[in-house]
Scaffold this motif. Structure first.
Motif, PDB file in Angstrom:
ATOM      1  N   SER A 213       6.468 -19.869  -4.693  1.00 21.46           N
ATOM      2  CA  SER A 213       6.099 -20.998  -5.558  1.00 21.46           C
ATOM      3  C   SER A 213       6.573 -20.766  -6.986  1.00 21.46           C
ATOM      4  CB  SER A 213       4.582 -21.220  -5.550  1.00 21.46           C
ATOM      5  OG  SER A 213       4.150 -21.642  -4.287  1.00 21.46           O
ATOM      6  N   ASP A 214       6.339 -19.564  -7.488  1.00 29.18           N
ATOM      7  CA  ASP A 214       6.742 -19.248  -8.860  1.00 29.18           C
ATOM      8  C   ASP A 214       8.250 -19.313  -9.043  1.00 29.18           C
ATOM      9  OD1 ASP A 214       4.105 -18.844  -9.540  1.00 29.18           O
ATOM     10  OD2 ASP A 214       4.237 -16.652  -9.593  1.00 29.18           O
ATOM     11  N   ALA A 215       8.997 -18.812  -8.083  1.00 32.58           N
ATOM     12  CA  ALA A 215      10.447 -18.709  -8.231  1.00 32.58           C
ATOM     13  C   ALA A 215      11.203 -19.971  -7.856  1.00 32.58           C
ATOM     14  CB  ALA A 215      10.968 -17.544  -7.382  1.00 32.58           C
ATOM     15  N   LEU A 216      10.682 -20.743  -6.900  1.00 29.05           N
ATOM     16  CA  LEU A 216      11.466 -21.851  -6.344  1.00 29.05           C
ATOM     17  C   LEU A 216      10.895 -23.231  -6.633  1.00 29.05           C
ATOM     18  CD1 LEU A 216      12.188 -20.238  -2.866  1.00 29.05           C
ATOM     19  CD2 LEU A 216      13.698 -20.292  -4.870  1.00 29.05           C
TER      20      LEU A 216
ATOM     21  N   ARG B 280      20.549 -19.006   0.606  1.00 30.18           N
ATOM     22  CA  ARG B 280      19.127 -19.377   0.503  1.00 30.18           C
ATOM     23  C   ARG B 280      18.261 -18.290   1.117  1.00 30.18           C
ATOM     24  NH1 ARG B 280      19.432 -25.743   2.468  1.00 30.18           N
ATOM     25  NH2 ARG B 280      21.076 -26.325   0.998  1.00 30.18           N
ATOM     26  N   HIS B 281      18.651 -17.823   2.297  1.00 27.28           N
ATOM     27  CA  HIS B 281      17.881 -16.780   2.983  1.00 27.28           C
ATOM     28  C   HIS B 281      17.932 -15.473   2.205  1.00 27.28           C
ATOM     29  CE1 HIS B 281      17.409 -18.681   7.191  1.00 27.28           C
ATOM     30  NE2 HIS B 281      17.579 -19.630   6.283  1.00 27.28           N
ATOM     31  N   ARG B 282      19.080 -15.135   1.647  1.00 24.23           N
ATOM     32  CA  ARG B 282      19.185 -13.918   0.828  1.00 24.23           C
ATOM     33  C   ARG B 282      18.250 -13.994  -0.372  1.00 24.23           C
ATOM     34  NH1 ARG B 282      25.715 -13.409   0.958  1.00 24.23           N
ATOM     35  NH2 ARG B 282      25.837 -12.275   2.930  1.00 24.23           N
ATOM     36  N   ARG B 283      18.201 -15.166  -0.997  1.00 27.89           N
ATOM     37  CA  ARG B 283      17.347 -15.336  -2.174  1.00 27.89           C
ATOM     38  C   ARG B 283      15.875 -15.151  -1.794  1.00 27.89           C
ATOM     39  NH1 ARG B 283      17.324 -20.308  -6.511  1.00 27.89           N
ATOM     40  NH2 ARG B 283      15.810 -19.354  -7.876  1.00 27.89           N
ATOM     41  N   ILE B 284      15.450 -15.755  -0.706  1.00 28.59           N
ATOM     42  CA  ILE B 284      14.060 -15.608  -0.251  1.00 28.59           C
ATOM     43  C   ILE B 284      13.765 -14.151   0.093  1.00 28.59           C
ATOM     44  CG2 ILE B 284      12.438 -16.203   1.589  1.00 28.59           C
ATOM     45  CD1 ILE B 284      13.816 -19.023   1.578  1.00 28.59           C
ATOM     46  N   ASN B 285      14.666 -13.507   0.825  1.00 23.99           N
ATOM     47  CA  ASN B 285      14.467 -12.099   1.181  1.00 23.99           C
ATOM     48  C   ASN B 285      14.374 -11.221  -0.060  1.00 23.99           C
ATOM     49  OD1 ASN B 285      14.316 -12.381   3.982  1.00 23.99           O
ATOM     50  ND2 ASN B 285      16.525 -12.351   4.203  1.00 23.99           N
ATOM     51  N   ALA B 286      15.181 -11.488  -1.075  1.00 23.30           N
ATOM     52  CA  ALA B 286      15.128 -10.707  -2.314  1.00 23.30           C
ATOM     53  C   ALA B 286      13.793 -10.916  -3.024  1.00 23.30           C
ATOM     54  CB  ALA B 286      16.291 -11.094  -3.234  1.00 23.30           C
ATOM     55  N   LEU B 287      13.316 -12.149  -3.050  1.00 23.55           N
ATOM     56  CA  LEU B 287      12.027 -12.425  -3.680  1.00 23.55           C
ATOM     57  C   LEU B 287      10.886 -11.705  -2.968  1.00 23.55           C
ATOM     58  CD1 LEU B 287      12.480 -16.259  -4.297  1.00 23.55           C
ATOM     59  CD2 LEU B 287      12.275 -14.489  -6.065  1.00 23.55           C
ATOM     60  N   LEU B 288      11.020 -11.538  -1.669  1.00 24.56           N
ATOM     61  CA  LEU B 288       9.952 -10.921  -0.874  1.00 24.56           C
ATOM     62  C   LEU B 288      10.183  -9.434  -0.607  1.00 24.56           C
ATOM     63  CD1 LEU B 288       9.246 -13.819   1.637  1.00 24.56           C
ATOM     64  CD2 LEU B 288       8.128 -13.311  -0.545  1.00 24.56           C
ATOM     65  N   ALA B 289      11.135  -8.817  -1.301  1.00 26.62           N
ATOM     66  CA  ALA B 289      11.440  -7.398  -1.096  1.00 26.62           C
ATOM     67  C   ALA B 289      10.209  -6.497  -1.175  1.00 26.62           C
ATOM     68  CB  ALA B 289      12.519  -6.939  -2.085  1.00 26.62           C
ATOM     69  N   PRO B 290       9.286  -6.700  -2.135  1.00 23.62           N
ATOM     70  CA  PRO B 290       8.097  -5.831  -2.168  1.00 23.62           C
ATOM     71  C   PRO B 290       7.254  -5.949  -0.895  1.00 23.62           C
ATOM     72  CG  PRO B 290       8.301  -7.030  -4.239  1.00 23.62           C
ATOM     73  CD  PRO B 290       9.314  -7.618  -3.282  1.00 23.62           C
ATOM     74  N   GLU B 291       7.224  -7.108  -0.306  1.00 29.39           N
ATOM     75  CA  GLU B 291       6.455  -7.293   0.930  1.00 29.39           C
ATOM     76  C   GLU B 291       7.136  -6.595   2.109  1.00 29.39           C
ATOM     77  OE1 GLU B 291       3.428  -8.413   1.117  1.00 29.39           O
ATOM     78  OE2 GLU B 291       3.395  -8.961  -1.004  1.00 29.39           O
ATOM     79  N   PHE B 292       8.465  -6.640   2.165  1.00 26.41           N
ATOM     80  CA  PHE B 292       9.176  -5.922   3.227  1.00 26.41           C
ATOM     81  C   PHE B 292       8.933  -4.413   3.095  1.00 26.41           C
ATOM     82  CE2 PHE B 292      11.701  -9.843   3.664  1.00 26.41           C
ATOM     83  CZ  PHE B 292      11.662  -9.984   5.046  1.00 26.41           C
ATOM     84  N   THR B 293       8.935  -3.915   1.880  1.00 29.79           N
ATOM     85  CA  THR B 293       8.680  -2.499   1.641  1.00 29.79           C
ATOM     86  C   THR B 293       7.279  -2.100   2.099  1.00 29.79           C
ATOM     87  OG1 THR B 293      10.181  -2.481  -0.241  1.00 29.79           O
ATOM     88  CG2 THR B 293       8.564  -0.721  -0.169  1.00 29.79           C
ATOM     89  N   ALA B 294       6.337  -3.040   1.988  1.00 32.42           N
ATOM     90  CA  ALA B 294       4.935  -2.749   2.309  1.00 32.42           C
ATOM     91  C   ALA B 294       4.531  -3.149   3.727  1.00 32.42           C
ATOM     92  CB  ALA B 294       4.043  -3.454   1.297  1.00 32.42           C
ATOM     93  N   GLY B 295       5.489  -3.475   4.597  1.00 35.31           N
ATOM     94  CA  GLY B 295       5.132  -3.708   5.988  1.00 35.31           C
ATOM     95  C   GLY B 295       5.474  -5.056   6.577  1.00 35.31           C
ATOM     96  N   LEU B 296       5.919  -6.004   5.775  1.00 40.29           N
ATOM     97  CA  LEU B 296       6.408  -7.261   6.335  1.00 40.29           C
ATOM     98  C   LEU B 296       7.631  -6.922   7.182  1.00 40.29           C
ATOM     99  CD1 LEU B 296       6.503 -10.377   6.549  1.00 40.29           C
ATOM    100  CD2 LEU B 296       7.843 -10.371   4.432  1.00 40.29           C
ATOM    101  N   HIS B 297       7.648  -7.380   8.414  1.00 45.26           N
ATOM    102  CA  HIS B 297       8.725  -7.000   9.324  1.00 45.26           C
ATOM    103  C   HIS B 297       9.749  -8.110   9.529  1.00 45.26           C
ATOM    104  CE1 HIS B 297      10.749  -4.997  12.627  1.00 45.26           C
ATOM    105  NE2 HIS B 297      10.584  -6.076  13.367  1.00 45.26           N
TER     106      HIS B 297
END
Length: 126
Positions: free
Chosen positions: A44-47, A92-109
């Motif tokens: 929401s904040d970024a997009l 678009r998908h790269r941008r979303i994945n980059a925004l969610l990088a902290p979540e992937f690091t913490a267990g988002l699969h």
């Protein structure tokens, strides 16, 4: 008016405070709150989406790679935003994945992503 959706209930994005969660703490760990809420706030904040749907689908992946007890590992995310107007699907998908990088690091699969412009979303409406 922009909306955000959890499961099937819609809530205006404007009702969601956008300053509470930065996405990650200084240690690189995700900020407080449930993962779905953190995803919602980061996107929401970024997009500035017109619509945003975040669904935890972890229950559909029990026993598969990346699944963990307690869920919060597999999500469906649907974003409709003007921010995508000049971007192709992969970017678009790269941008979303980059925004969610902290979540992937913490267990988002895994994410099942749909990222559309308002015009594209309008063409898909029934």
């Amino acid at each position: 008016m922009p909306t955000t959706q959890t499961s099937t209930a819609e809530t205006p994005i404007a009702e969601t405070p956008t300053t509470e969660i930065s996405g990650a703490t200084a240690s690189g760990r995700p900020a407080a709150g449930g993962r779905a809420e953190r995803i919602r706030r980061l996107l929401s904040d970024a997009l500035a989406p017109e619509t945003l749907t975040v669904r935890d689908e972890s229950h559909r992946h029990v026993g598969h790679g990346g699944w963990r007890e307690g869920g919060e590992t597999h999500y469906e995310v649907i974003v409709v935003s003007k921010a995508f107007e000049s971007l192709g699907r992969v970017e678009r998908h790269r941008r979303i994945n980059a925004l969610l990088a902290p979540e992937f690091t913490a267990g988002l699969h895994a994410l099942a992503l749909t990222a559309l412009t308002p015009e594209e979303a309008g063409k898909r409406a029934p």
